[in-house]
Design an enzyme around this catalytic site. Sequence first.
Site, PDB file in Angstrom:
ATOM      1  N   HIS A  61     -10.094   0.399  -3.242  1.00 40.55           N
ATOM      2  CA  HIS A  61     -10.233  -1.239  -3.451  1.00 40.55           C
ATOM      3  C   HIS A  61     -10.230  -2.483  -2.498  1.00 40.55           C
ATOM      4  CE1 HIS A  61      -6.232  -0.454  -3.550  1.00 40.55           C
ATOM      5  NE2 HIS A  61      -5.849  -0.861  -3.572  1.00 40.55           N
ATOM      6  N   ARG A 102      -7.802 -14.096  -0.249  1.00 39.11           N
ATOM      7  CA  ARG A 102      -9.217 -14.943   0.075  1.00 39.11           C
ATOM      8  C   ARG A 102      -8.361 -15.830  -1.302  1.00 39.11           C
ATOM      9  NH1 ARG A 102     -12.406 -17.660  -2.877  1.00 39.11           N
ATOM     10  NH2 ARG A 102     -13.224 -15.501  -4.488  1.00 39.11           N
ATOM     11  N   ASP A 111      -1.763  -2.305   5.008  1.00 39.61           N
ATOM     12  CA  ASP A 111      -2.301  -1.460   6.019  1.00 39.61           C
ATOM     13  C   ASP A 111      -3.704  -1.101   6.340  1.00 39.61           C
ATOM     14  OD1 ASP A 111      -2.884   0.958   7.536  1.00 39.61           O
ATOM     15  OD2 ASP A 111      -1.762   2.429   6.149  1.00 39.61           O
ATOM     16  N   GLY A 154      -2.609  -0.838  -8.279  1.00 40.95           N
ATOM     17  CA  GLY A 154      -3.546  -2.353  -7.448  1.00 40.95           C
ATOM     18  C   GLY A 154      -5.259  -1.409  -7.577  1.00 40.95           C
ATOM     19  N   ASP A 164      -4.580  -6.053  -8.212  1.00 43.68           N
ATOM     20  CA  ASP A 164      -4.774  -6.505  -7.413  1.00 43.68           C
ATOM     21  C   ASP A 164      -5.487  -7.740  -7.622  1.00 43.68           C
ATOM     22  OD1 ASP A 164      -3.919  -4.798  -5.114  1.00 43.68           O
ATOM     23  OD2 ASP A 164      -5.603  -4.300  -5.409  1.00 43.68           O
ATOM     24  N   ASP A 176     -10.595  -5.275  -3.569  1.00 46.47           N
ATOM     25  CA  ASP A 176     -10.144  -6.228  -4.065  1.00 46.47           C
ATOM     26  C   ASP A 176      -8.872  -6.338  -3.063  1.00 46.47           C
ATOM     27  OD1 ASP A 176     -11.503  -5.702  -6.506  1.00 46.47           O
ATOM     28  OD2 ASP A 176      -9.906  -3.742  -6.596  1.00 46.47           O
ATOM     29  N   HIS A 183       0.857  -1.256   0.043  1.00 48.86           N
ATOM     30  CA  HIS A 183      -0.366  -0.285  -0.170  1.00 48.86           C
ATOM     31  C   HIS A 183       0.828   1.245   0.315  1.00 48.86           C
ATOM     32  CE1 HIS A 183      -3.549  -1.721   1.170  1.00 48.86           C
ATOM     33  NE2 HIS A 183      -3.737  -2.400   0.405  1.00 48.86           N
TER      34      HIS A 183
END
Length: 151
Positions: free
Chosen positions: A98, A107, A91, A66, A71, A101, A19
């Site tokens: 996003h 996940r 962060d 991203g 991402d 995302d 980030h």
Amino acid sequence: MKKTIRKLSSKKSIALIAHDNLKDNLISWVKDNIIFLQEHTLYATGTTGNLLEKEASLCIHKLISGPLGGDQQVGALIAEQKIDMMIFFWDPLNPAAHDPDVKALLRLAAVWNIPIATNEVTADFLISSPLFHGEVEILIPDYNEYLKNRL
């Protein structure tokens, strides 16, 4: 659910993501560990990839930014089993536009059972592991069986 074995070679494909307010931390971490990382295939999203190439003089497979889909590109590479591990200096206290995302990316890393570090100390643990430096087998669920039982 049955599990299948996926073999990771000693040369890993590693996604590097940070980030905005953690990009300097990732660059510093990469520079501190460049001797280990230069042996592997490195991927990074947008600005992070450009900064790593410039600051650490590494060959980086750069994806798009991203928030613009980078991402999701990393997530697709994970699902295609083309990424072996991910270093994502994330962060959790700074919500980004996003965030869905980011959650999907985390996940997918869990679904495909790849090692992921979301902070510097965990990245240190991963890179210092004997498993990082050699071949390793990981177990992943057999999702064909999972899907068959859902229909």
